[in-house]
Design a protein around this motif. Structure first.
Motif, PDB file in Angstrom:
ATOM      1  N   ASP A 134       0.884  -1.178   0.000  1.00 40.62           N
ATOM      2  CA  ASP A 134       0.000   0.000   0.000  1.00 40.62           C
ATOM      3  C   ASP A 134       0.916   1.221   0.000  1.00 40.62           C
ATOM      4  O   ASP A 134       1.587   1.502   0.994  1.00 40.62           O
ATOM      5  CB  ASP A 134      -0.893  -0.037   1.248  1.00 40.62           C
ATOM      6  CG  ASP A 134      -1.945   1.077   1.262  1.00 40.62           C
ATOM      7  OD1 ASP A 134      -1.806   2.063   0.510  1.00 40.62           O
ATOM      8  OD2 ASP A 134      -2.902   0.957   2.056  1.00 40.62           O
ATOM      9  N   THR A 135       0.946   1.956  -1.120  1.00 39.37           N
ATOM     10  CA  THR A 135       1.972   2.986  -1.273  1.00 39.37           C
ATOM     11  C   THR A 135       1.551   4.368  -0.766  1.00 39.37           C
ATOM     12  O   THR A 135       2.327   5.317  -0.881  1.00 39.37           O
ATOM     13  CB  THR A 135       2.390   3.120  -2.745  1.00 39.37           C
ATOM     14  OG1 THR A 135       1.210   3.347  -3.531  1.00 39.37           O
ATOM     15  CG2 THR A 135       3.113   1.891  -3.233  1.00 39.37           C
ATOM     16  N   HIS A 136       0.344   4.456  -0.206  1.00 37.19           N
ATOM     17  CA  HIS A 136      -0.040   5.762   0.354  1.00 37.19           C
ATOM     18  C   HIS A 136      -1.184   5.575   1.356  1.00 37.19           C
ATOM     19  O   HIS A 136      -2.319   5.288   0.967  1.00 37.19           O
ATOM     20  CB  HIS A 136      -0.452   6.738  -0.755  1.00 37.19           C
ATOM     21  CG  HIS A 136      -0.839   8.079  -0.217  1.00 37.19           C
ATOM     22  ND1 HIS A 136       0.090   9.007   0.196  1.00 37.19           N
ATOM     23  CD2 HIS A 136      -2.045   8.635   0.018  1.00 37.19           C
ATOM     24  CE1 HIS A 136      -0.533  10.081   0.643  1.00 37.19           C
ATOM     25  NE2 HIS A 136      -1.833   9.889   0.554  1.00 37.19           N
ATOM     26  N   VAL A 137      -0.872   5.765   2.627  1.00 34.52           N
ATOM     27  CA  VAL A 137      -1.872   5.559   3.676  1.00 34.52           C
ATOM     28  C   VAL A 137      -1.432   6.363   4.902  1.00 34.52           C
ATOM     29  O   VAL A 137      -0.235   6.570   5.119  1.00 34.52           O
ATOM     30  CB  VAL A 137      -2.045   4.046   3.969  1.00 34.52           C
ATOM     31  CG1 VAL A 137      -0.742   3.387   4.391  1.00 34.52           C
ATOM     32  CG2 VAL A 137      -3.149   3.776   4.986  1.00 34.52           C
ATOM     33  N   HIS A 138      -2.427   6.845   5.673  1.00 34.85           N
ATOM     34  CA  HIS A 138      -2.144   7.734   6.811  1.00 34.85           C
ATOM     35  C   HIS A 138      -2.465   7.027   8.114  1.00 34.85           C
ATOM     36  O   HIS A 138      -3.641   6.782   8.414  1.00 34.85           O
ATOM     37  CB  HIS A 138      -3.010   8.988   6.722  1.00 34.85           C
ATOM     38  CG  HIS A 138      -2.771   9.834   5.516  1.00 34.85           C
ATOM     39  ND1 HIS A 138      -2.113  11.043   5.563  1.00 34.85           N
ATOM     40  CD2 HIS A 138      -3.109   9.659   4.206  1.00 34.85           C
ATOM     41  CE1 HIS A 138      -2.064  11.579   4.337  1.00 34.85           C
ATOM     42  NE2 HIS A 138      -2.667  10.755   3.504  1.00 34.85           N
ATOM     43  N   CYS A 139      -1.449   6.766   8.923  1.00 33.80           N
ATOM     44  CA  CYS A 139      -1.663   6.089  10.210  1.00 33.80           C
ATOM     45  C   CYS A 139      -2.686   6.793  11.115  1.00 33.80           C
ATOM     46  O   CYS A 139      -3.596   6.150  11.628  1.00 33.80           O
ATOM     47  CB  CYS A 139      -0.320   5.938  10.918  1.00 33.80           C
ATOM     48  SG  CYS A 139      -0.435   5.439  12.624  1.00 33.80           S
TER      49      CYS A 139
END
Ligand SMILES: [Zn+2]
Length: 435
Positions: free
Chosen positions: A71-76
Protein backbone atom coordinates in the motif's frame (compact mmCIF):
# COMPACT_ATOMS: atom_id res chain seq x y z
CA UNK A 1 13.60 -22.58 10.64
CA UNK A 2 12.79 -24.27 7.33
CA UNK A 3 9.13 -24.23 6.48
CA UNK A 4 7.22 -25.49 3.45
CA UNK A 5 3.65 -24.39 2.72
CA UNK A 6 1.50 -26.29 0.24
CA UNK A 7 -0.95 -24.07 -1.66
CA UNK A 8 -1.63 -22.51 -5.08
CA UNK A 9 1.25 -20.08 -5.62
CA UNK A 10 0.61 -16.87 -7.55
CA UNK A 11 2.88 -13.97 -8.37
CA UNK A 12 3.45 -11.60 -11.26
CA UNK A 13 6.79 -11.81 -13.02
CA UNK A 14 6.45 -8.89 -15.43
CA UNK A 15 3.96 -6.16 -16.26
CA UNK A 16 1.03 -7.87 -17.96
CA UNK A 17 0.05 -6.52 -21.39
CA UNK A 18 -2.93 -4.15 -21.22
CA UNK A 19 -6.34 -5.70 -21.68
CA UNK A 20 -5.32 -9.34 -22.15
CA UNK A 21 -6.74 -11.85 -19.71
CA UNK A 22 -4.22 -14.49 -20.80
CA UNK A 23 -1.80 -15.04 -17.93
CA UNK A 24 1.22 -13.59 -19.70
CA UNK A 25 3.66 -12.36 -17.08
CA UNK A 26 1.70 -14.20 -14.39
CA UNK A 27 3.17 -17.22 -12.65
CA UNK A 28 0.50 -19.56 -11.30
CA UNK A 29 1.75 -22.77 -9.74
CA UNK A 30 -1.24 -24.79 -8.52
CA UNK A 31 -0.53 -27.23 -5.69
CA UNK A 32 3.09 -26.37 -4.98
CA UNK A 33 5.24 -26.12 -1.87
CA UNK A 34 6.66 -22.68 -1.14
CA UNK A 35 9.93 -23.15 0.68
CA UNK A 36 10.90 -20.53 3.25
CA UNK A 37 14.28 -20.76 4.95
CA UNK A 38 14.45 -18.30 7.83
CA UNK A 39 13.18 -14.93 6.64
CA UNK A 40 13.51 -15.55 2.90
CA UNK A 41 11.96 -17.59 0.14
CA UNK A 42 14.18 -20.51 -0.86
CA UNK A 43 12.21 -21.93 -3.81
CA UNK A 44 9.20 -24.02 -4.72
CA UNK A 45 8.44 -27.68 -5.45
CA UNK A 46 5.46 -29.45 -7.04
CA UNK A 47 2.91 -30.76 -4.53
CA UNK A 48 3.81 -34.39 -5.15
CA UNK A 49 7.50 -33.74 -4.48
CA UNK A 50 7.61 -32.61 -0.83
CA UNK A 51 10.88 -31.37 0.64
CA UNK A 52 12.81 -33.58 3.09
CA UNK A 53 12.14 -34.23 6.75
CA UNK A 54 14.27 -31.29 7.79
CA UNK A 55 11.39 -29.07 6.57
CA UNK A 56 8.32 -28.30 8.62
CA UNK A 57 5.41 -28.96 6.21
CA UNK A 58 2.03 -27.24 6.38
CA UNK A 59 -0.84 -28.09 4.07
CA UNK A 60 -3.07 -25.26 2.83
CA UNK A 61 -4.19 -26.97 -0.37
CA UNK A 62 -6.88 -25.02 -2.19
CA UNK A 63 -5.73 -21.70 -0.79
CA UNK A 64 -3.98 -18.99 -2.75
CA UNK A 65 -0.49 -18.03 -1.56
CA UNK A 66 0.64 -14.62 -2.80
CA UNK A 67 3.15 -11.93 -1.96
CA UNK A 68 1.75 -9.54 0.65
CA UNK A 69 0.22 -6.40 -0.80
CA UNK A 70 2.06 -3.09 -0.94
CA UNK A 71 0.00 0.00 0.00
CA UNK A 72 1.97 2.99 -1.27
CA UNK A 73 -0.04 5.76 0.35
CA UNK A 74 -1.87 5.56 3.68
CA UNK A 75 -2.14 7.73 6.81
CA UNK A 76 -1.66 6.09 10.21
CA UNK A 77 -3.47 8.73 12.33
CA UNK A 78 -6.48 8.79 10.02
CA UNK A 79 -7.94 5.47 11.17
CA UNK A 80 -9.68 7.74 13.68
CA UNK A 81 -11.52 9.66 10.92
CA UNK A 82 -12.16 6.95 8.34
CA UNK A 83 -15.72 7.17 7.01
CA UNK A 84 -16.38 10.79 7.97
CA UNK A 85 -19.37 12.33 6.23
CA UNK A 86 -19.79 15.14 3.83
CA UNK A 87 -16.63 17.02 2.92
CA UNK A 88 -14.32 17.62 -0.01
CA UNK A 89 -10.55 17.48 0.44
CA UNK A 90 -9.84 20.88 1.98
CA UNK A 91 -12.90 20.84 4.33
CA UNK A 92 -12.14 17.27 5.26
CA UNK A 93 -8.60 18.16 6.33
CA UNK A 94 -9.76 21.04 8.51
CA UNK A 95 -12.90 19.47 9.97
CA UNK A 96 -11.82 15.90 10.64
CA UNK A 97 -8.19 15.18 9.90
CA UNK A 98 -6.23 17.96 11.56
CA UNK A 99 -7.97 17.56 14.95
CA UNK A 100 -7.28 13.80 14.85
CA UNK A 101 -3.65 14.34 13.92
CA UNK A 102 -3.11 16.77 16.79
CA UNK A 103 -3.66 13.95 19.29
CA UNK A 104 -0.51 12.19 17.98
CA UNK A 105 1.68 14.75 19.75
CA UNK A 106 1.12 12.55 22.82
CA UNK A 107 3.66 9.67 22.75
CA UNK A 108 1.13 7.27 24.28
CA UNK A 109 -1.44 8.05 21.59
CA UNK A 110 1.24 7.78 18.87
CA UNK A 111 2.45 4.43 20.19
CA UNK A 112 -1.01 2.90 20.53
CA UNK A 113 -2.04 4.33 17.15
CA UNK A 114 0.99 2.86 15.38
CA UNK A 115 0.39 -0.60 16.86
CA UNK A 116 -3.30 -0.58 15.96
CA UNK A 117 -2.54 0.64 12.45
CA UNK A 118 0.20 -1.88 11.60
CA UNK A 119 -1.77 -4.79 13.04
CA UNK A 120 -4.73 -3.66 10.94
CA UNK A 121 -2.58 -3.56 7.79
CA UNK A 122 -1.42 -7.13 8.46
CA UNK A 123 -5.00 -8.24 9.08
CA UNK A 124 -5.92 -6.90 5.63
CA UNK A 125 -3.04 -8.63 3.81
CA UNK A 126 -0.72 -5.63 3.46
CA UNK A 127 2.88 -6.34 4.43
CA UNK A 128 4.61 -3.19 3.14
CA UNK A 129 3.36 0.38 3.29
CA UNK A 130 4.47 3.92 2.58
CA UNK A 131 2.93 5.79 5.48
CA UNK A 132 2.14 9.33 6.58
CA UNK A 133 2.31 9.79 10.36
CA UNK A 134 1.81 13.38 11.64
CA UNK A 135 4.01 16.45 11.97
CA UNK A 136 5.17 15.20 15.36
CA UNK A 137 8.56 13.48 15.48
CA UNK A 138 7.19 11.06 18.06
CA UNK A 139 4.54 9.81 15.61
CA UNK A 140 7.21 8.74 13.09
CA UNK A 141 9.31 7.25 15.86
CA UNK A 142 6.33 5.20 17.06
CA UNK A 143 5.70 3.83 13.56
CA UNK A 144 9.34 2.86 13.02
CA UNK A 145 9.43 1.12 16.41
CA UNK A 146 6.17 -0.75 15.83
CA UNK A 147 7.25 -1.86 12.34
CA UNK A 148 10.60 -3.08 13.64
CA UNK A 149 8.81 -5.07 16.35
CA UNK A 150 6.76 -6.78 13.60
CA UNK A 151 9.67 -7.21 11.16
CA UNK A 152 7.79 -5.14 8.57
CA UNK A 153 9.20 -3.21 5.64
CA UNK A 154 8.02 0.32 6.32
CA UNK A 155 8.71 3.63 4.61
CA UNK A 156 7.72 6.71 6.56
CA UNK A 157 8.98 10.05 7.81
CA UNK A 158 7.85 13.00 9.90
CA UNK A 159 5.32 15.16 8.06
CA UNK A 160 6.56 18.64 7.14
CA UNK A 161 3.98 21.43 7.64
CA UNK A 162 5.08 24.94 8.51
CA UNK A 163 2.08 26.91 7.27
CA UNK A 164 -1.67 26.69 6.60
CA UNK A 165 -2.21 24.24 9.43
CA UNK A 166 -3.69 24.88 12.88
CA UNK A 167 -1.82 25.33 16.13
CA UNK A 168 -0.26 22.13 17.36
CA UNK A 169 0.31 20.88 13.82
CA UNK A 170 2.97 23.27 12.52
CA UNK A 171 6.72 22.90 12.63
CA UNK A 172 9.37 25.33 11.42
CA UNK A 173 12.24 24.86 9.00
CA UNK A 174 15.06 24.53 11.51
CA UNK A 175 13.14 22.35 13.97
CA UNK A 176 11.83 20.11 11.21
CA UNK A 177 15.30 19.67 9.74
CA UNK A 178 16.74 18.71 13.12
CA UNK A 179 13.92 16.20 13.73
CA UNK A 180 14.29 14.68 10.25
CA UNK A 181 18.04 14.35 10.52
CA UNK A 182 17.72 12.64 13.91
CA UNK A 183 15.10 10.22 12.56
CA UNK A 184 17.20 9.46 9.47
CA UNK A 185 20.25 8.82 11.62
CA UNK A 186 18.33 6.44 13.84
CA UNK A 187 16.07 4.63 11.36
CA UNK A 188 16.98 5.00 7.68
CA UNK A 189 18.33 1.67 6.45
CA UNK A 190 18.08 0.11 9.91
CA UNK A 191 16.56 -3.35 9.53
CA UNK A 192 13.70 -2.97 7.08
CA UNK A 193 12.98 0.69 7.80
CA UNK A 194 13.41 3.41 5.21
CA UNK A 195 13.02 7.15 5.56
CA UNK A 196 10.69 9.19 3.39
CA UNK A 197 11.03 12.95 3.28
CA UNK A 198 7.37 13.90 3.73
CA UNK A 199 6.07 17.35 2.84
CA UNK A 200 2.31 16.97 3.32
CA UNK A 201 1.54 18.92 0.15
CA UNK A 202 2.81 22.10 -1.45
CA UNK A 203 0.30 24.33 0.36
CA UNK A 204 1.41 23.37 3.86
CA UNK A 205 5.12 24.01 3.40
CA UNK A 206 6.83 27.35 2.77
CA UNK A 207 9.27 27.51 -0.15
CA UNK A 208 12.04 27.53 2.47
CA UNK A 209 10.77 24.28 3.94
CA UNK A 210 10.43 22.64 0.53
CA UNK A 211 14.02 23.68 -0.22
CA UNK A 212 15.11 22.10 3.08
CA UNK A 213 13.25 18.91 2.09
CA UNK A 214 15.15 18.85 -1.20
CA UNK A 215 18.46 19.19 0.66
CA UNK A 216 17.54 16.35 3.00
CA UNK A 217 16.71 14.14 0.04
CA UNK A 218 19.97 14.98 -1.70
CA UNK A 219 21.92 14.28 1.50
CA UNK A 220 20.28 10.90 2.18
CA UNK A 221 21.10 8.13 -0.30
CA UNK A 222 18.23 5.71 -0.74
CA UNK A 223 15.66 7.99 0.90
CA UNK A 224 12.13 8.12 -0.47
CA UNK A 225 9.92 11.18 -0.91
CA UNK A 226 6.18 11.06 -0.36
CA UNK A 227 3.60 13.75 -0.85
CA UNK A 228 0.26 14.58 -2.50
CA UNK A 229 -0.23 16.14 -5.92
CA UNK A 230 -3.18 17.40 -7.99
CA UNK A 231 -5.88 15.63 -5.98
CA UNK A 232 -8.71 18.14 -6.18
CA UNK A 233 -9.43 21.13 -8.39
CA UNK A 234 -9.77 23.66 -5.57
CA UNK A 235 -6.44 22.47 -4.21
CA UNK A 236 -4.80 22.84 -7.63
CA UNK A 237 -6.12 26.42 -7.91
CA UNK A 238 -4.80 27.22 -4.43
CA UNK A 239 -1.31 25.90 -5.29
CA UNK A 240 -1.30 28.04 -8.43
CA UNK A 241 -1.95 31.13 -6.24
CA UNK A 242 0.72 30.18 -3.72
CA UNK A 243 3.38 29.38 -6.32
CA UNK A 244 2.70 31.69 -9.30
CA UNK A 245 6.21 31.10 -10.65
CA UNK A 246 5.66 27.32 -11.03
CA UNK A 247 4.40 25.93 -14.33
CA UNK A 248 2.13 23.48 -12.52
CA UNK A 249 1.47 21.91 -9.13
CA UNK A 250 3.92 19.09 -9.89
CA UNK A 251 6.51 21.65 -10.98
CA UNK A 252 6.58 23.05 -7.42
CA UNK A 253 8.11 19.76 -6.31
CA UNK A 254 10.47 19.59 -9.29
CA UNK A 255 11.76 23.09 -8.52
CA UNK A 256 12.68 22.03 -5.00
CA UNK A 257 14.53 18.86 -5.99
CA UNK A 258 11.82 16.52 -4.73
CA UNK A 259 11.16 14.44 -7.85
CA UNK A 260 13.49 11.45 -7.73
CA UNK A 261 13.08 7.83 -8.75
CA UNK A 262 12.00 7.14 -5.17
CA UNK A 263 9.28 9.78 -5.09
CA UNK A 264 5.72 8.58 -4.42
CA UNK A 265 3.05 11.12 -5.40
CA UNK A 266 -0.46 10.34 -4.26
CA UNK A 267 -3.40 10.98 -6.62
CA UNK A 268 -2.09 12.90 -9.65
CA UNK A 269 -5.62 13.30 -11.02
CA UNK A 270 -5.27 16.80 -12.48
CA UNK A 271 -2.00 16.49 -14.38
CA UNK A 272 -1.18 17.44 -17.97
CA UNK A 273 1.11 15.93 -20.59
CA UNK A 274 4.11 17.99 -19.48
CA UNK A 275 3.62 16.77 -15.90
CA UNK A 276 3.46 13.16 -17.06
CA UNK A 277 6.61 13.62 -19.13
CA UNK A 278 8.34 15.04 -16.04
CA UNK A 279 7.27 12.04 -13.93
CA UNK A 280 8.50 9.62 -16.58
CA UNK A 281 11.83 11.46 -16.94
CA UNK A 282 12.49 11.51 -13.18
CA UNK A 283 11.20 8.00 -12.42
CA UNK A 284 8.81 9.42 -9.81
CA UNK A 285 5.54 7.52 -9.69
CA UNK A 286 1.84 7.92 -8.92
CA UNK A 287 0.03 6.16 -6.09
CA UNK A 288 -3.52 5.70 -7.45
CA UNK A 289 -6.05 5.97 -4.59
CA UNK A 290 -9.40 5.09 -6.19
CA UNK A 291 -11.51 4.62 -3.04
CA UNK A 292 -10.38 7.95 -1.65
CA UNK A 293 -10.88 9.71 -4.99
CA UNK A 294 -14.46 8.42 -5.12
CA UNK A 295 -15.23 9.07 -1.45
CA UNK A 296 -13.97 12.67 -1.43
CA UNK A 297 -15.27 13.27 -4.95
CA UNK A 298 -11.79 14.34 -6.07
CA UNK A 299 -11.88 13.02 -9.64
CA UNK A 300 -11.00 10.06 -11.85
CA UNK A 301 -7.31 9.29 -12.30
CA UNK A 302 -6.14 8.86 -15.90
CA UNK A 303 -4.25 5.59 -15.71
CA UNK A 304 -4.12 5.11 -19.47
CA UNK A 305 -2.51 8.52 -20.04
CA UNK A 306 0.02 7.76 -17.30
CA UNK A 307 0.83 4.37 -18.79
CA UNK A 308 1.15 5.79 -22.29
CA UNK A 309 3.58 8.40 -20.98
CA UNK A 310 5.69 5.73 -19.26
CA UNK A 311 4.71 6.70 -15.70
CA UNK A 312 4.60 3.88 -13.16
CA UNK A 313 1.38 3.51 -11.14
CA UNK A 314 0.99 1.73 -7.82
CA UNK A 315 -2.17 1.21 -5.74
CA UNK A 316 -2.98 2.83 -2.43
CA UNK A 317 -5.82 2.89 0.09
CA UNK A 318 -5.27 6.50 1.27
CA UNK A 319 -7.16 5.76 4.46
CA UNK A 320 -8.74 7.88 5.96
CA UNK A 321 -9.74 9.57 2.67
CA UNK A 322 -10.08 5.99 1.49
CA UNK A 323 -12.65 3.78 3.13
CA UNK A 324 -10.85 0.46 3.64
CA UNK A 325 -7.34 -0.81 4.31
CA UNK A 326 -8.19 -3.79 2.08
CA UNK A 327 -6.15 -3.70 -1.10
CA UNK A 328 -8.71 -6.04 -2.68
CA UNK A 329 -11.39 -3.40 -2.17
CA UNK A 330 -8.96 -0.77 -3.43
CA UNK A 331 -8.29 -2.79 -6.58
CA UNK A 332 -12.00 -3.33 -7.15
CA UNK A 333 -12.59 0.42 -6.90
CA UNK A 334 -9.63 0.98 -9.22
CA UNK A 335 -11.27 -1.24 -11.80
CA UNK A 336 -14.52 0.71 -11.54
CA UNK A 337 -12.84 4.12 -11.79
CA UNK A 338 -10.97 3.03 -14.90
CA UNK A 339 -14.11 1.46 -16.36
CA UNK A 340 -15.66 4.96 -16.30
CA UNK A 341 -12.98 5.96 -18.80
CA UNK A 342 -13.40 2.83 -20.91
CA UNK A 343 -10.12 1.40 -19.62
CA UNK A 344 -10.72 -2.22 -18.56
CA UNK A 345 -8.00 -3.33 -16.17
CA UNK A 346 -7.41 -7.06 -15.88
CA UNK A 347 -6.93 -8.77 -12.54
CA UNK A 348 -3.32 -9.22 -13.65
CA UNK A 349 -2.75 -5.49 -14.15
CA UNK A 350 -4.38 -4.72 -10.79
CA UNK A 351 -2.45 -7.38 -8.88
CA UNK A 352 0.80 -6.34 -10.55
CA UNK A 353 0.27 -2.73 -9.44
CA UNK A 354 -0.32 -3.84 -5.85
CA UNK A 355 2.64 -6.24 -5.65
CA UNK A 356 5.55 -6.41 -8.06
CA UNK A 357 4.80 -3.17 -9.88
CA UNK A 358 4.79 -1.31 -6.56
CA UNK A 359 8.03 -3.02 -5.55
CA UNK A 360 9.62 -1.90 -8.83
CA UNK A 361 8.33 1.65 -8.48
CA UNK A 362 9.75 1.78 -4.93
CA UNK A 363 13.08 0.31 -6.12
CA UNK A 364 12.51 -2.76 -3.93
CA UNK A 365 12.10 -5.34 -6.69
CA UNK A 366 13.50 -8.74 -5.74
CA UNK A 367 13.02 -7.91 -2.05
CA UNK A 368 9.24 -7.71 -1.80
CA UNK A 369 6.19 -8.20 -4.04
CA UNK A 370 7.19 -11.56 -5.55
CA UNK A 371 7.83 -15.21 -4.73
CA UNK A 372 11.34 -15.32 -6.20
CA UNK A 373 14.05 -17.21 -4.32
CA UNK A 374 15.91 -14.68 -2.20
CA UNK A 375 12.93 -12.39 -1.69
CA UNK A 376 11.69 -11.77 1.83
CA UNK A 377 8.95 -14.19 2.83
CA UNK A 378 6.23 -11.53 3.14
CA UNK A 379 3.30 -13.65 2.00
CA UNK A 380 -0.43 -14.09 2.53
CA UNK A 381 -2.73 -17.09 2.36
CA UNK A 382 -6.15 -16.32 0.91
CA UNK A 383 -9.42 -18.15 0.47
CA UNK A 384 -10.51 -17.33 -3.06
CA UNK A 385 -14.19 -17.52 -2.19
CA UNK A 386 -15.91 -16.85 1.15
CA UNK A 387 -19.66 -17.12 1.50
CA UNK A 388 -22.27 -18.68 -0.76
CA UNK A 389 -22.33 -16.02 -3.49
CA UNK A 390 -18.57 -15.96 -4.04
CA UNK A 391 -18.36 -19.75 -3.74
CA UNK A 392 -21.05 -20.19 -6.38
CA UNK A 393 -19.28 -17.73 -8.66
CA UNK A 394 -15.95 -19.48 -8.14
CA UNK A 395 -17.44 -22.90 -8.87
CA UNK A 396 -18.69 -21.63 -12.23
CA UNK A 397 -15.47 -19.87 -13.28
CA UNK A 398 -13.97 -21.44 -16.38
CA UNK A 399 -10.41 -20.23 -16.25
CA UNK A 400 -7.85 -18.60 -14.01
CA UNK A 401 -8.48 -14.97 -14.85
CA UNK A 402 -12.19 -15.37 -14.30
CA UNK A 403 -11.58 -16.89 -10.86
CA UNK A 404 -9.11 -14.26 -9.78
CA UNK A 405 -11.05 -11.32 -11.16
CA UNK A 406 -14.03 -12.49 -9.10
CA UNK A 407 -11.76 -12.81 -6.04
CA UNK A 408 -10.46 -9.24 -6.53
CA UNK A 409 -13.98 -7.92 -7.08
CA UNK A 410 -15.83 -9.81 -4.32
CA UNK A 411 -13.07 -10.36 -1.78
CA UNK A 412 -11.87 -8.39 1.22
CA UNK A 413 -10.05 -9.02 4.48
CA UNK A 414 -12.49 -11.79 5.38
CA UNK A 415 -10.82 -13.87 2.67
CA UNK A 416 -7.46 -13.59 4.40
CA UNK A 417 -6.39 -16.68 6.36
CA UNK A 418 -2.81 -15.84 7.37
CA UNK A 419 -0.16 -13.16 6.91
CA UNK A 420 3.57 -13.88 7.19
CA UNK A 421 6.28 -11.26 7.43
CA UNK A 422 9.91 -12.24 6.99
CA UNK A 423 8.99 -15.88 7.54
CA UNK A 424 7.09 -15.21 10.79
CA UNK A 425 3.32 -15.53 11.05
CA UNK A 426 1.97 -12.14 12.15
CA UNK A 427 -1.73 -12.64 11.52
CA UNK A 428 -4.07 -15.60 11.62
CA UNK A 429 -7.82 -15.32 11.11
CA UNK A 430 -9.32 -15.91 14.55
CA UNK A 431 -12.18 -18.14 13.48
CA UNK A 432 -13.19 -19.70 10.19
CA UNK A 433 -15.97 -17.74 8.56
CA UNK A 434 -19.12 -19.76 8.09
CA UNK A 435 -19.15 -20.92 4.52
ZN1 LIG B 1 -3.23 11.03 1.46
Amino acid sequence: MKRATRADLLDVTEAPPGGSTSPHGVRFRPDHWLLVDGARIAGALPGDQPPGDDWQRVDHRGRLLMPGFVDTHVHCPQLDVIASYGANLLDWLNTFTFPAERRFADPHVAKAGAALFLDALLAHGTTTAVVFPTVHKVSAEALFEAAAARGMRLVTGKVLMDRHAPDGLRDDVAGAEADCRALIERWHGRGRSGYAVTPRFAATSTPAQLAMAGRLLADTPGAWMQTHVAENRAEVAWIAELFPEARSYLDVYARHGLLTDRAVLAHGIWLDDADRALLAATGAHIAFCPSSNLFLGSGLFGWRAARDAGVAVSMASDVGGGTSLSMLRTLADGYKVQAMAGNRLTAWALLHAATRGAAQALRLDGEIGCLEPGAMADVCLWDIAVGPVAQRRDALARELHERLFAWVTLGDERNLAETWVGGVRRYQRPTSPSA
